[in-house]
Motif scaffolding. Structure first.
Motif, PDB file in Angstrom:
ATOM      1  N   UNK A   1       5.467  -0.779   9.358  1.00 22.15           N
ATOM      2  CA  UNK A   1       4.896  -1.759   9.732  1.00 22.15           C
ATOM      3  C   UNK A   1       6.368  -2.693   9.515  1.00 22.15           C
ATOM      4  N   UNK A   2       6.759  -2.932   8.272  1.00 20.92           N
ATOM      5  CA  UNK A   2       7.341  -3.810   8.340  1.00 20.92           C
ATOM      6  C   UNK A   2       8.677  -4.077   8.856  1.00 20.92           C
TER       7      UNK A   2
ATOM      8  N   UNK B   1       0.426  -1.173  -0.069  1.00 20.54           N
ATOM      9  CA  UNK B   1      -0.299  -0.141   0.073  1.00 20.54           C
ATOM     10  C   UNK B   1       0.988   1.200  -0.281  1.00 20.54           C
ATOM     11  N   UNK B   2       0.754   2.296   0.445  1.00 18.79           N
ATOM     12  CA  UNK B   2       1.722   3.631   1.015  1.00 18.79           C
ATOM     13  C   UNK B   2       2.720   2.631   1.217  1.00 18.79           C
ATOM     14  N   UNK B   3       3.445   3.724   0.798  1.00 21.59           N
ATOM     15  CA  UNK B   3       4.728   2.951   0.427  1.00 21.59           C
ATOM     16  C   UNK B   3       5.523   3.586   2.502  1.00 21.59           C
ATOM     17  N   UNK B   4       5.616   4.756   2.163  1.00 29.91           N
ATOM     18  CA  UNK B   4       6.359   5.231   4.072  1.00 29.91           C
ATOM     19  C   UNK B   4       5.012   4.151   4.946  1.00 29.91           C
TER      20      UNK B   4
ATOM     21  N   UNK C   1       7.913  -6.638   2.620  1.00 27.83           N
ATOM     22  CA  UNK C   1       7.722  -5.341   2.438  1.00 27.83           C
ATOM     23  C   UNK C   1       7.232  -5.920   0.179  1.00 27.83           C
ATOM     24  N   UNK C   2       6.552  -5.238  -0.185  1.00 27.15           N
ATOM     25  CA  UNK C   2       6.096  -5.157  -0.852  1.00 27.15           C
ATOM     26  C   UNK C   2       5.917  -3.313  -1.692  1.00 27.15           C
ATOM     27  N   UNK C   3       6.433  -3.134  -2.370  1.00 29.48           N
ATOM     28  CA  UNK C   3       6.065  -1.545  -3.525  1.00 29.48           C
ATOM     29  C   UNK C   3       5.471  -2.317  -4.452  1.00 29.48           C
ATOM     30  N   UNK C   4       3.746  -2.135  -4.453  1.00 27.57           N
ATOM     31  CA  UNK C   4       3.436  -2.772  -5.485  1.00 27.57           C
ATOM     32  C   UNK C   4       3.674  -1.384  -6.861  1.00 27.57           C
ATOM     33  N   UNK C   5       3.490   0.212  -6.378  1.00 32.90           N
ATOM     34  CA  UNK C   5       3.547   0.965  -7.731  1.00 32.90           C
ATOM     35  C   UNK C   5       5.525   0.320  -8.324  1.00 32.90           C
ATOM     36  N   UNK C   6       5.919   0.590  -7.614  1.00 31.26           N
ATOM     37  CA  UNK C   6       7.676   0.076  -7.658  1.00 31.26           C
ATOM     38  C   UNK C   6       7.689  -1.718  -7.280  1.00 31.26           C
ATOM     39  N   UNK C   7       6.971  -2.287  -8.574  1.00 35.09           N
ATOM     40  CA  UNK C   7       7.257  -4.243  -8.247  1.00 35.09           C
ATOM     41  C   UNK C   7       8.905  -4.535  -8.622  1.00 35.09           C
TER      42      UNK C   7
END
Length: 502
Positions: free
Chosen positions: A416-417, A408-411, A425-431
């Protein structure tokens, strides 16, 4: 009557004690600031830990050593940020101690203390002390590498080859700038008769073999991943703009060195007629080779770093300001001559202490007063531990499984990670930045998706709803920052992606 303070007498009689006192006290100051004010990691430290948790041989951020050590320190402290902050300060202490040993070999113990004190005024503003990462870890490695390079070139100490090779290999595993830094060392060695004699020895072949063995895993990853260390060369039409950018970076380095100019101005004899009353710090004459060595590594890394960064449009000097400015204090001491008079001792102590304490006071003021004067958020005020614990518990209660992934929100997802469950952690906008996890695997294993909610409904933003269709938003959770001021409470929208069976 001549007045000589206790500090001057300690510099003359116990220079090593003075160095240990000032560097340890500075480390304790920053540790105290972090424990009192930091509720979440500063800068990119949370991302460093998220990447280190995966133990990848290489990432788009460079070699892996700093990320691995950050995760080890974090786990050793019981998943508490204090372990990483302590590691950063140990790197700082090691840097200044190695610098002192090098300066002592060049100008003697007494003036070596002055070199360390001046360098501290530079690094206080140019190199963040708690944001552990490649730039922080590279500083002690570079300082030790210079120390043993001096021992090899000027003192012909063959037993320094082993330590030199280890430090060079670890530097290559720490920062992509390691290649350029080693090229400077080899270049200086080839330019001097002593250096050529050292490089032509049989020990240099064994050192090269050790470096290759240490750096081989990362080199293999670079080849397999087809990753370029530097971006593509700019077009000819862009060179003028890049030149301006490089000049701006050089100006930033000069601004970071302003502490040396301020201390030197207060110690100057322009307004002090009674020069014979000032205590003198003496040194034996400096060898020409030592002078050339110090001046070369005081200017060449900075100029080369600004040139490369300007050419490729990088946002910081290659190697970091903490590395390229490391020898600036020692170069200033050598330029001052064999006799250094310390005038207006009380004023000098006050000015030096003010420069060292200023960054810490700036952090305190920013944390306590910025929320009351602007609507800007202080990132270190976010309650990372409370946020991570809430989503850990919520996921486990709903699914009877430990939280394994967050997106979700990167920050927010990065914070939370760091929770006790240490989800991926999954940066869905920058996989591409999180290659260990993708959307299909995330939907299979399940996890939590978070975003900043603007209302009590908790509707996800369009970009998150598009990446995660079919989300069922939960009631947004509200958290308090360390200082809320004029800011509204932190409202986090969230949804659970339930794990699917095999």
């Amino acid at each position: 009557m001549r007045f000589t303070s206790l500090v001057i007498e300690l510099i003359r009689a116990r220079p090593r004690l003075v160095v240990w006192l000032v560097v340890v006290l500075q480390a304790l100051l920053w540790l105290l600031v972090s424990l009192i004010l930091y509720r979440s990691p500063p800068g990119d430290l949370a991302s460093v830990l998220a990447l280190g948790r995966e133990y990848r041989v290489g990432t788009d951020l460079g070699p892996p050593l700093a990320f691995w050590l950050a995760d080890i320190a974090f786990r050793a402290a019981g998943n508490h940020m204090f372990g990483v902050y302590l590691l950063a300060q140990l790197c700082s202490i090691a840097t200044f101690w190695a610098l002192y040993l090098l300066a002592r070999a060049a100008v003697g113990g007494q003036q070596a203390v002055l070199a360390v004190l001046l360098t501290m005024t530079v690094l206080a503003f140019s190199a963040p002390g708690l944001e552990f990462g490649p730039l922080i870890l590279a500083r002690p490695l570079w300082a030790l590498l210079l120390l043993h390079s001096w021992q090899l070139i000027a003192q012909n100490r063959r037993n320094a080859w082993f330590a030199w090779s280890i430090e060079a290999g670890l530097l290559l595993l720490t920062t992509s700038a390691g290649i350029a830094l080693l090229a400077l060392v080899f270049g200086f060695g080839l330019a001097t008769a002593r250096g050529r004699r050292a490089l032509m020895s049989f020990d240099a072949l064994f050192a090269l073999l050790v470096i290759i063995v240490l750096a081989l895993p990362y080199l293999i990853w670079l080849i397999r991943a087809d990753v370029s260390i530097l971006p593509h060369l700019p077009a000819v039409a862009d060179l003028s703009g890049r030149a301006v950018h490089g000049t701006e970076l050089l100006g930033g380095l000069l601004l970071a060195s302003l502490g040396i100019a301020i201390v030197s101005a207060f110690n100057s004899g322009w307004f002090d007629r009674a020069q014979e009353e000032a205590p003198v710090i003496f040194r034996p004459p400096v060898d020409t080779a030592a002078r050339d060595f110090v001046y070369f590594f005081a200017f060449a890394p900075a100029l080369l770093g600004c040139l490369i960064s300007g050419l490729y449009g990088l946002d910081h000097v290659v190697g970091g300001a903490g590395i390229v400015l490391l020898m600036s204090g020692l170069a200033t001491i050598i330029a001052c001559g064999d006799l250094i008079r310390l005038r207006r001792q009380r004023t000098l102590r006050t000015v030096w202490a003010a420069i060292i304490l200023a960054p810490a006071f700036a952090v305190i003021l920013a944390t306590l007063f910025i929320p009351w004067t602007t609507t800007s958020e202080v990132t270190t005020s976010l309650p990372a531990a409370a946020i991570g614990q809430f989503f850990d518990d919520s996921f486990q209660r709903r699914t009877n499984q430990r939280l394994s992934a967050v997106s979700g929100d990167a920050q927010l997802a990065t914070l939370i990670s760091l929770s006790p469950a240490r989800p991926h952690l999954l940066l869905a906008a920058q996989p591409e930045r999180t290659p260990w996890l993708n959307l299909d695997k995330f939907n299979q294993t399940g996890g939590v998706v978070v975003w900043r909610a603007s209302d009590t409904d908790g509707t996800p933003p369009p970009e998150i709803a598009r990446l995660f269709p079919g989300l069922a938003p939960e009631v947004p959770q509200v958290f308090e920052r360390l200082v809320n001021g004029r800011l509204p409470l932190l409202r986090i929208g969230w949804a659970i992606v339930r794990p699917k069976g095999p």
